[in-house]
Design an enzyme around this catalytic site. Sequence first.
Site, PDB file in Angstrom:
ATOM      1  N   ASP A 264       0.864  -1.175   0.000  1.00 57.04           N
ATOM      2  CA  ASP A 264       0.000   0.000   0.000  1.00 57.04           C
ATOM      3  C   ASP A 264       0.911   1.239   0.000  1.00 57.04           C
ATOM      4  O   ASP A 264       2.140   1.135   0.126  1.00 57.04           O
ATOM      5  CB  ASP A 264      -0.970  -0.018   1.194  1.00 57.04           C
ATOM      6  CG  ASP A 264      -2.221   0.830   0.888  1.00 57.04           C
ATOM      7  OD1 ASP A 264      -2.160   1.666  -0.031  1.00 57.04           O
ATOM      8  OD2 ASP A 264      -3.252   0.661   1.574  1.00 57.04           O
ATOM      9  N   TYR A 265       0.303   2.381  -0.127  1.00 58.54           N
ATOM     10  CA  TYR A 265       0.982   3.659  -0.349  1.00 58.54           C
ATOM     11  C   TYR A 265       2.047   3.952   0.719  1.00 58.54           C
ATOM     12  O   TYR A 265       1.704   4.173   1.881  1.00 58.54           O
ATOM     13  CB  TYR A 265      -0.075   4.761  -0.328  1.00 58.54           C
ATOM     14  CG  TYR A 265       0.242   6.013  -1.095  1.00 58.54           C
ATOM     15  CD1 TYR A 265      -0.339   6.251  -2.344  1.00 58.54           C
ATOM     16  CD2 TYR A 265       1.087   6.977  -0.574  1.00 58.54           C
ATOM     17  CE1 TYR A 265      -0.081   7.417  -3.037  1.00 58.54           C
ATOM     18  CE2 TYR A 265       1.349   8.137  -1.279  1.00 58.54           C
ATOM     19  CZ  TYR A 265       0.756   8.353  -2.515  1.00 58.54           C
ATOM     20  OH  TYR A 265       1.010   9.503  -3.196  1.00 58.54           O
TER      21      TYR A 265
END
Length: 721
Positions: A264-265
């Site tokens: 994820d980011y």
Amino acid sequence: MSQRTKEILAKLTLDEKIYHLEQVTTATFVPSLKKPNVVTGPDSALKLDENLVFEVGTSLNLIGAETMIEAHDYYLKNSKNKIPPVFMQDVIHGHRTLYPINLAVAASFNRELAKELAGMAAKEASLDGVSVTFAPMVDLVRDPRWGRVMESSGEDPYLNGEMAKATVQGYQGDMGKYNIAACVKHFAAYGAAEAGRDYNTVDVSERTLREYYLPAYKSAVDAGVKMVMTAFNIVDGVPCVGNKHLVKDILRDEWGFDGVVISDYSAVEEQIVHGAAEDRKEAAYLAMEATLDIEMMSSCYAKHLKELMAEGKITEEQIDKAVLRILDLKEELGALDNSYRTVNPEEAKKIQLSKEHRALARKGAEESAVLLKNDGILPLSKDVGSVALIGPNANTGAIHGSWQCGGKIDETVTVYEGLRNILGDKVKYAPGCYIEYNSEDTSLIDEACSLAENCDCVVLCLGEHQDYSGEGNCRANIDLPEVQYKLLDRILEVNKNVAVVLFTGRPLAIERLDKTAPAILNMWMPGTEGGNASANLLFGNVVPSGKITMTFPRVLGQCPIYYNHYTTGRPKLPEDDYNRVRFTSSYLDIPNSPLYPFGYGLSYTSFEYSDLTLSGETMKAGDKLIASAKIKNTGKYKAKEAVQLYIRDVKGSCVRPVKELKGFEKIELDVGEERTVSFEINEEMLKYWNKELKFVAEKGEFEVFIGKDSNCQAFAKFNLI
Ligand code: BGC
């Protein structure tokens, strides 16, 4: 791994291979946005090499066919190896044409519809140059405070799995033209964030993980999902992105997933903030060891994999494997043959928001809406003289739902427009109050009351603003703001014919609303066609058939509250729900039961369930039984009904949930029509993770339930022998 991708790999230097594992924003490659390369914008902190950045394998989040073409051209012009880039995007509940939030789509209990909606989104997104969507999000959820419950399909592992499968099929189809690859997320158990606060600690046992949280990701994998995104949170103390047990042992080795795993980011780097990695080098090492392929928006791989290799901590083979997985995905997407894939500005203009797509989005909203209460005032008559449309959500396009990238508020049909499409000038509007959750401003109420007084009936649009749910949007209070109750109470003084239309991204604790409002139609956040869908439902052009997939509590203090809980040694009997019975598992001040249980939803018609039968009283391993019921439409409207099958494993080597959804079927019945719905019960459906954490069906007694919601009672028993 194909010969072709191996040949591509063989031509890359070690640095180029490592950069292929990085993911940056697509805007990096769009000179006209005036923040190209890695110098400015969100990518600047990554400090990537200005030449090697054109060897980055994938990028994320930018909308519009023309800009995507620009990104594509600019990237390839500057890239030494000219491997086609692949653009990824959060296509969460539609692309340009938005359909309802995913929590709503699940409430349709309609697999085919979920598939069609995802297919529509894929088509629109692919024409804009998107090749991969970061969806479906299948995190099981129990806490309505968490803003991201709007993205999920609710509290049930089986239903989540069915929706995951349908959605993956919808996006990916046969991976032909107009299809995009799906990326199931967030692996794993992100939905269990403590106190419903985003990114917070997750602490679940291996049993709970396997019994409740993992099945939906597994269903997506079994349905052939191309990618998996790891979650921000920890599981058993280890951030998911570097969690070898989850990613390597379970996802790859146990489930056989050989596709791309993405972080994820900036989650690779966040391992440092978690206190799980000392520095970016260790963060890169942990992620690589867990077999993470793409690092999204941090640059630990780019900066440290080479060094880690030189030190003998990781091997070039590990890096090669990760690159090959990405190249294989590119090949499968057809990007290696036609790097533009289906991006097409002309066709995009025709297809996006087309009449057909709007119609499908409308159908999605109509089938997702849940009638929570009806004292009989709904449906409204089209012969009504005048309607007072009141409320902060009545005349705004900001009801289509947050967490989307391509939809526009001014392209969304408001309830006002929807009602006028049916009633024309007979609809009069007043806002009544403001939508802000902390607004105490009652200055608009008087005007709304005079309107209500002079009209035949009132449609009152209450609830949340769409930005009160979604990532980072958690709430500690999930009732309506006081000002909305004041508005309702004042209106009821002058006009009793009030239908509340609720807009929400989560279950709300609205016992007070339930006590006062004559009718409540929950539209969730209904997408681009929300206004038309609301009007069709209010006036009976369509009959509500949605059923909630996440329990609505009476008050927040009951949370987490979910139907498929384990029993206790001192359960409180349902018949005692409103009595105080000390030394049972209960509260002093409120009942245990929720406001609305899982699977609940009303209709304008009535359905009668009869002849509930089970084909036998015993079942041998490997055999099957048939459970069936007759359902008759005994009301006045042709309508749909979600028929639900539940099973209870009465005694196991570990305690078992009080009931579990094991099947559902959505049927449509004409007035007076009767149909038999049958469900197969087989051994596979009875399996669970037993005391030794083996997935087995244990011999003994099972109870069977068929009904219209999770409150239905057992009608038969059988023994697995
Ligand atoms: C979210 C993901 C999303 C990613 C890329 C993250 O903040 O948690 O769900 O896919 O951003 O936009």
